[in-house]
Design a protein around this motif. Structure first.
Motif, short mmCIF file in Angstrom:
data_model
loop_
_atom_site.label_atom_id
_atom_site.label_comp_id
_atom_site.label_asym_id
_atom_site.label_seq_id
_atom_site.Cartn_x
_atom_site.Cartn_y
_atom_site.Cartn_z
N GLN A 177 0.85 -1.20 0.00
CA GLN A 177 0.00 0.00 0.00
C GLN A 177 0.89 1.25 0.00
OE1 GLN A 177 -3.60 -0.75 0.09
NE2 GLN A 177 -2.53 -2.65 -0.40
N VAL A 178 1.34 1.65 -1.20
CA VAL A 178 2.27 2.77 -1.34
C VAL A 178 1.48 4.06 -1.53
CG1 VAL A 178 4.24 3.68 -2.61
CG2 VAL A 178 3.92 1.21 -2.42
N PRO A 179 1.67 5.07 -0.68
CA PRO A 179 1.00 6.36 -0.91
C PRO A 179 1.46 6.97 -2.24
CG PRO A 179 1.91 6.24 1.31
CD PRO A 179 2.45 5.06 0.56
N GLY A 180 0.51 7.47 -3.00
CA GLY A 180 0.83 8.08 -4.28
C GLY A 180 0.65 7.16 -5.47
N VAL A 181 0.42 5.87 -5.23
CA VAL A 181 0.17 4.92 -6.32
C VAL A 181 -1.33 4.71 -6.44
CG1 VAL A 181 0.52 2.58 -7.17
CG2 VAL A 181 2.39 3.78 -6.04
N GLU A 182 -1.88 5.08 -7.58
CA GLU A 182 -3.31 4.93 -7.80
C GLU A 182 -3.62 3.46 -8.09
OE1 GLU A 182 -6.83 6.60 -10.78
OE2 GLU A 182 -4.78 7.37 -10.91
N ARG A 183 -4.44 2.87 -7.26
CA ARG A 183 -4.75 1.46 -7.41
C ARG A 183 -5.96 1.25 -8.30
NH1 ARG A 183 -2.92 2.61 -2.70
NH2 ARG A 183 -1.10 1.50 -1.93
N GLN A 184 -5.88 0.18 -9.07
CA GLN A 184 -6.99 -0.20 -9.93
C GLN A 184 -7.84 -1.24 -9.22
OE1 GLN A 184 -5.44 -1.50 -13.66
NE2 GLN A 184 -4.35 0.40 -14.07
N LYS A 185 -9.13 -1.07 -9.30
CA LYS A 185 -10.03 -2.02 -8.66
C LYS A 185 -10.06 -3.29 -9.49
CE LYS A 185 -14.63 -2.47 -6.67
NZ LYS A 185 -15.96 -1.83 -6.49
N SER A 186 -9.44 -4.34 -8.95
CA SER A 186 -9.38 -5.61 -9.66
C SER A 186 -10.11 -6.68 -8.86
CB SER A 186 -7.92 -6.03 -9.89
OG SER A 186 -7.22 -6.07 -8.67
N GLU A 187 -10.86 -7.48 -9.56
CA GLU A 187 -11.65 -8.53 -8.92
C GLU A 187 -10.73 -9.66 -8.48
OE1 GLU A 187 -15.23 -11.67 -10.08
OE2 GLU A 187 -14.56 -10.12 -11.48
N VAL A 188 -10.93 -10.12 -7.26
CA VAL A 188 -10.15 -11.25 -6.75
C VAL A 188 -10.60 -12.51 -7.46
CG1 VAL A 188 -9.51 -12.58 -4.72
CG2 VAL A 188 -9.85 -10.11 -4.53
N ARG A 189 -9.68 -13.17 -8.15
CA ARG A 189 -10.01 -14.35 -8.94
C ARG A 189 -9.93 -15.62 -8.11
NH1 ARG A 189 -10.05 -13.59 -14.48
NH2 ARG A 189 -10.28 -11.37 -14.94
N PRO A 190 -10.62 -16.67 -8.54
CA PRO A 190 -10.53 -17.96 -7.83
C PRO A 190 -9.10 -18.49 -7.85
CG PRO A 190 -12.39 -17.93 -9.36
CD PRO A 190 -11.60 -16.70 -9.64
N GLY A 191 -8.69 -19.05 -6.73
CA GLY A 191 -7.35 -19.62 -6.63
C GLY A 191 -6.26 -18.61 -6.36
N VAL A 192 -6.62 -17.33 -6.16
CA VAL A 192 -5.63 -16.28 -5.91
C VAL A 192 -5.90 -15.66 -4.55
CG1 VAL A 192 -4.62 -14.12 -6.71
CG2 VAL A 192 -5.45 -15.79 -8.37
N LYS A 193 -4.87 -15.55 -3.74
CA LYS A 193 -4.99 -14.92 -2.43
C LYS A 193 -4.36 -13.53 -2.51
CE LYS A 193 -3.84 -15.63 2.46
NZ LYS A 193 -3.15 -16.51 3.43
N LEU A 194 -5.18 -12.49 -2.29
CA LEU A 194 -4.70 -11.11 -2.34
C LEU A 194 -4.46 -10.63 -0.91
CD1 LEU A 194 -4.09 -8.56 -4.00
CD2 LEU A 194 -6.50 -7.94 -3.79
N VAL A 195 -3.21 -10.23 -0.62
CA VAL A 195 -2.83 -9.82 0.73
C VAL A 195 -2.35 -8.36 0.68
CG1 VAL A 195 -1.34 -10.28 2.71
CG2 VAL A 195 -2.12 -12.17 1.26
N PRO A 196 -3.10 -7.41 1.24
CA PRO A 196 -2.61 -6.02 1.31
C PRO A 196 -1.51 -5.90 2.36
CG PRO A 196 -4.75 -6.21 2.39
CD PRO A 196 -4.46 -7.55 1.78
N VAL A 197 -0.47 -5.13 2.04
CA VAL A 197 0.68 -4.98 2.93
C VAL A 197 0.88 -3.49 3.22
CG1 VAL A 197 3.13 -5.44 3.28
CG2 VAL A 197 1.76 -7.02 1.90
N PRO A 198 0.60 -3.02 4.44
CA PRO A 198 0.90 -1.63 4.78
C PRO A 198 2.41 -1.38 4.75
CG PRO A 198 -0.60 -2.63 6.38
CD PRO A 198 -0.07 -3.74 5.53
#
Length: 389
Positions: A356-377
């Motif tokens: 989670q980098v300040p200044g980087v605009e994130r794109q809303k992406s759908e979490v796909r099956p079989g993929v684990k998305l982990v946000p990291v401060p």
């Protein structure tokens, strides 16, 4: 110092003119004292500068980010009663560290500087100049370190490593073509695979008697042994147009994650393929292969073009696909998640660590099956790594 020098010049001129105009000896006495002090400072500085020598060194050429590097300077030469040395050291971070020491009889000849390095990378450290000056600030002689032929010392600052909880075995498919990728034929193993023609030296215990009697030729049983699939780690080293400080901070956090995960996997004897969004890749086979990968990640530039999706597509098309895949990025997009999901559908466990980098605009992406998305401060790497990845 320049102001003091000009003030001394003015005083000398005032007392000289005053003595010549009035004829009083007091003016000439003060003028003589001031002139003697000034000449003593100039001659002392020149005398010390001509004989001054130094030798520089680092206590260690490799340090951990967030810690300090110890810079040592050994000085030799003649000393004078009214001399100070101002030492300027290039730290490689865009600024100089300074030390002001007395160069008097009986004073120490050693200078130790402690410089903190918050970010990983390759740095060049060394003396840029030594200024010989008097205690009154009337005169100085500048000695350039580079003109004296002193080379800057290399310093590698490595990312910090935190304990990471990783699965004991990579998840792999057990059916179809993927099962064939996870096993290879051998003369002894876990399960019977297929017969082959008898070769001299084969054990009689492995002869396939029924097939040999039927074909009237000797055949030997061939077995399969499980082959552990390698683990893939992709580090997105795009800088996303960040300013220098933010880019360094993202690079530090991303490499902390990569080094921590690879270190934990290497300690358990795994084979890890480490790739960046741009540039070559590294192979880490167990604990012995980690130091090379560690230094490579310490010096990896964050200025490349994002090619993570291309790498994932290429790995999915490989005959020997990974059993696990980690992607470390500052922005997960739909294409990246789709390719991670493709690997997941082929029996590969996929994990996306999004910093989670300040200044980087994130794109809303759908979490796909079989993929684990982990946000990291940015300040939460140790906490994230304590959870099972």
């Amino acid at each position: 110092m320049r102001g003091r020098r000009w003030f001394c010049y003015v005083l000398l001129l005032v007392f000289l003119i005053g003595g010549m105009a009035s004829g009083k000896s007091d003016f000439f006495v003060v003028f003589g004292i001031l002139l003697a002090v000034f000449l003593s400072a100039v001659l002392g500085n020149v005398w010390v500068a001509r004989r001054l020598r130094w030798k520089q060194s680092l206590s260690s050429g490799i340090v951990m980010a967030g810690s300090s590097a110890r810079f040592h300077l050994d000085l030799t030469g003649k000393k004078w009663f009214f001399t100070l040395l101002k030492i300027n050291v290039d730290t490689g971070q865009g600024d100089d560290a300074q030390a002001l020491i007395p160069w008097l009889p009986g004073a120490s000849n050693h200078v130790d500087l402690s410089v903190e390095y918050p970010y990983r990378g390759n740095y060049k450290v060394g003396v840029t100049s030594v200024e010989v000056q008097d205690v009154f600030g009337l005169h100085r002689v500048v000695l350039s370190g580079r003109k004296r032929g002193d080379d800057l010392l290399p310093l590698t600052v490595c990312p910090r490593i935190f304990p990471a909880v990783v699965p004991e075995q990579p998840v792999s498919s057990q059916t179809g073509q993927d099962a064939a990728n996870d096993a290879r034929p051998a003369d002894a193993g876990d399960s019977f695979s297929a017969p082959r023609s008898y070769q001299p030296g084969d054990s009689l215990k492995r002869i396939h008697w029924k097939l040999s009697a039927k074909t009237r030729e000797l055949y030997t049983r061939q077995y399969e042994i499980a082959v552990e699939r390698h683990i893939l780690l992709i580090l997105d080293n795009q800088n996303y147009g960040l300013a220098t400080e933010e880019s360094l901070a993202y690079g530090e956090v991303a490499c902390q994650l990569a080094c921590s995960v690879v270190s934990s996997l290497a300690e358990s004897g795994r084979n890890v393929k480490v790739m960046a969004g741009s540039g070559p890749w590294q192979w880490c086979s167990g604990p012995d292969g980690f130091p090379q990968v560690y230094q490579w990640l310490a010096c990896l530039p964050f200025e490349g073009r994002q090619a993570v999706s291309d790498i994932l597509r290429g790995e999915a098309a490989e005959e020997k696909r990974p059993g696990m895949a980690y992607v470390i990025t500052a922005r997960s997009d739909a294409d990246m998640m789709a390719n991670l999901s493709l690997l997941g559908s082929l029996g590969c466990r996929a994990v996306c660590l999004e910093v989670q980098v300040p200044g980087v605009e994130r794109q809303k992406s759908e979490v796909r099956p079989g993929v684990k998305l982990v946000p990291v401060p940015m300040d939460g790497v140790p906490q994230v790594l304590r959870k099972s990845l």
